[in-house]
Every structure is written in structure tokens, then in C-alpha cells.
Design a protein around this motif. Structure first.
Motif, PDB file in Angstrom:
ATOM      1  N   GLU A   1      -4.295  -4.461  -2.262  1.00  0.00           N
ATOM      2  CA  GLU A   1      -3.122  -3.813  -2.845  1.00  0.00           C
ATOM      3  C   GLU A   1      -3.509  -2.445  -3.395  1.00  0.00           C
ATOM      4  O   GLU A   1      -4.609  -2.272  -3.946  1.00  0.00           O
ATOM      5  N   SER A   2      -2.617  -1.498  -3.270  1.00  0.00           N
ATOM      6  CA  SER A   2      -2.894  -0.170  -3.813  1.00  0.00           C
ATOM      7  C   SER A   2      -1.575   0.549  -4.072  1.00  0.00           C
ATOM      8  O   SER A   2      -0.969   1.099  -3.152  1.00  0.00           O
TER       9      SER A   2
ATOM     10  N   TYR B   1       0.857  -1.185   0.000  1.00  0.00           N
ATOM     11  CA  TYR B   1       0.000   0.000   0.000  1.00  0.00           C
ATOM     12  C   TYR B   1       0.895   1.237   0.000  1.00  0.00           C
ATOM     13  O   TYR B   1       1.681   1.453   0.911  1.00  0.00           O
TER      14      TYR B   1
END
Length: 347
Positions: A285-286, A197
């Protein structure tokens, strides 16, 4: 060469960091914001206009003797949908239209990686499909479309899509972490917390904006993802804050599905400040590719996720005695925690 800048949203978290950054570079700065500009350290250096970007006459006043506009004003997800659209979309149109009328050739538009919604792949590229999540994401996409209209009219409009950015003056959702850490509590995360992230330090964002202000039109008249180069996971990055607090506390995983269901209910009942885009993406997820900004702009972020969080945490500690929970819903407010305050006792 000295330029004259207008920063819309100059009293906000990004705005004041931009104002200070530009003044430190020897530039002339005007701030336009509907909120009171309450920063004594720069009030004597910057021209302050209190007004609304939805009002053409206020924008005209602010644009007097301006060379470049950085359009950072926006209404955030906790506002009413009608306020989000009137400010983020129609306010953007007003700023661009009045800029054209005043002969300004470049407006830097601050968008958001929220325009990617909840994607099915990473890293995200500027060419990826845009998909809305809630009124805020929808408005951000619509505002970019307005920018494209004015690009077609000859206005140079770099569009900057930053990851969630943090640093001095930032409170909002991150103040939950800082308060719980400084009070000696563990901190909950959704799911295992091992999802990569990416965040962004506000100083690195200001430098990316500066590049968009100063490089040639053919280089910057495009769209750029901006984020940290070095980042970890919620578990590793938030743990660094807990470690800095010195109480030996830990990041604690909670089951993601039931937690999201509870947060949805609390949001609908207005008993929690945590909104959909936060809780729907926190366990996923980012991260975006910053390669385009690196290659085209020469963007080179200085701060990692941990660096940015610790800079923000240390700023929070220096102000903690002055801060009060409020019903404010901007990034500069320490949000009222609602039902989450009861949860704090469990951690």
C-alpha cells in the motif's frame, strides 16, 4: 500580479512542466539546470541559465531579478550516492543561502514522499515519522532539515511532498509499462497487485506549487503531502493502459519475494534500472492524506491515477518514433532496460 520566478531543475520533467505552467499564467521565468534546456517552444519566453546548484556563482547568476524560487532540482536514486548528497542536500543549502543573500522571502522546496520510507500504516500524514530507504531517501530527509534551518532564519519555505508524478515528458520507470503495452505485451506486477497505490498528475502538482507561491506566508510556510484524490491499484490502473493499447493484454502477477530477490541481484550487477525504493514498495500500500493541502491550500486535484497514466501514455505514443533507450537515469530518459528486455519476451 506578475512575479519573477526561478525554477531550479528547469530542464527536468517537473521543471519544464513548471516553466510552461508559470508562463501560461503570465509570469516571468528563469530556469537553472546543469542539463541543456532543449525545449524550443519556450526558449524564447524564459530566461535560461545553464549551471549547477552546487556552485554559488551559478545560483547567483540565476537569482538576478527573481522574486520567488521553486527549488525542484534533485538527483534521482540511480545516481551515485555522493552525487545524490552533494546535489540534494548541499545544493539545497546553496540555493537557500543565496536566496537569503538576494533578499528573496519565499522558496518552495520540492521534497518527496520517499521520506516516509516503507511505512507500516496508511494514509500517511505530514506528522508521521521520516525513515530513509537508500541514499535518495536519506538525502531528501536531510534536505528538509536544511529547509527547517532556514525557516528558523525567517525564510518562508513551503515543503511539498508529492507522490510519484506522471504526465507529459515523463519516461523513466513508467516507460517500461508504456513500451510493453504499445508493443502488445502483457505487463508483470509484483504480487497480487491489489494494493492501493496513489500517483499524481504533474499538472496537479504544478497547481499545488502555484498555491504555495501565491498564498499568505502564514498559510504556506509548512509541509504538505500532494497526491491524486482518486486512485486504484497497480492491477486496475495499469490495466487501463493495456486496455488503451488495444491488444487485449493483461496485468500478470508474479511471486513477490523471488521477484524482489532477483531485482536486488540485477540492481547490484547493474543489469536493471529498477532501484530498491521502486521494487520494495510496488507490492505494498502507498497513499498519503492530502487533507491538509485541501484544507489549508484549497488543493483540488483534477486527475485520477488512470487519467494521469493515460495522459502520459498518449504523450509517449506521440513521441515513440523519436525515443531511444539510453543510459540516462533521469525521469526524462527512456532507461536502458538491461536484463528486463529479455523478460519482455516472456510476457
Amino acid at each position: 500580479m506578475k512575479k519573477r520566478f526561478l525554477v531550479t531543475g528547469g530542464a527536468g520533467f517537473l521543471g519544464i512542466n513548471l516553466v510552461r505552467n508559470l508562463l501560461a499564467k503570465g509570469q516571468e521565468v528563469t530556469s537553472l539546470d546543469v542539463a541543456l534546456f532543449d525545449y524550443p517552444d519556450v526558449c524564447g519566453q524564459a530566461r535560461i541559465v545553464q549551471g549547477d546548484i552546487r556552485r554559488p556563482e551559478d545560483v547567483r547568476t540565476a537569482l538576478k531579478d527573481v522574486d520567488i524560487v521553486v527549488h525542484a532540482a534533485a538527483v534521482l536514486p540511480l545516481y551515485k550516492p555522493e552525487d545524490i548528497f552533494s546535489t540534494d542536500v548541499e545544493g539545497t543549502r546553496t540555493v537557500l543561502e543565496e536566496s537569503v543573500r538576494h533578499g528573496i522571502s519565499r522558496v518552495i522546496h520540492i521534497s518527496s514522499t520517499a521520506v516516509y520510507g516503507i511505512p507500516d500504516h496508511h494514509p500517511l500524514l505530514e506528522s508521521d515519522k521520516l525513515q530513509k530507504v537508500g541514499p535518495y531517501g536519506e538525502a531528501k530527509i536531510a534536505a528538509e532539515r536544511v529547509c527547517e534551518e532556514y525557516r528558523a532564519k525567517g525564510l518562508s519555505i513551503p515543503i511539498v511532498r508529492p507522490k510519484s508524478f506522471i504526465g507529459p515528458e515523463r519516461l523513466g520507470v513508467f516507460a517500461l509499462l508504456y513500451e510493453w503495452a504499445s508493443d502488445g505485451h502483457n505487463f508483470p506486477i509484483l504480487g497480487r497487485g491489489d494494493n492501493p497505490y496513489q500517483y499524481l498528475d504533474v499538472e496537479d502538482l504544478c497547481e499545488a506549487i502555484w498555491l504555495c507561491c501565491t498564498l499568505a506566508d502564514k498559510t504556506v510556510n509548512d509541509t504538505f503531502n500532494i497526491g491524486a484524490e482518486v486512485y486504484g491499484t497497480p492491477r486496475t490502473d495499469f490495466q487501463a493502459v493495456l486496455d488503451a493499447a488495444g491488444f487485449g493484454k493483461r496485468v500478470i502477477s508474479i511471486p513477490e519475494a523471488p521477484a524482489i530477490l532477483l531485482l536486488r541481484i540485477l540492481e547490484k550487477l547493474r543489469l536493471s534500472p529498477i532501484y530498491k525504493w521502486v521494487y520494495e514498495t510496488a507490492g505494498k500500500e502507498s497513499f498519503v492524506s492530502i487533507e491538509k493541502a485541501r484544507q489549508r491550500l484549497g488543493f483540488a486535484p483534477k486527475y485520477s491515477n488512470v487519467d494521469a497514466l493515460l495522459r502520459n501514455y498518449n504523450w509517449y505514443l506521440s513521441r515513440k518514433g523519436e525515443l531511444r533507450h539510453s543510459k540516462g537515469i533521469s525521469h526524462r530518459d527512456q532507461w536502458s532496460q538491461g536484463a528486463l528486455r529479455l523478460c519482455k519476451a516472456l510476457f
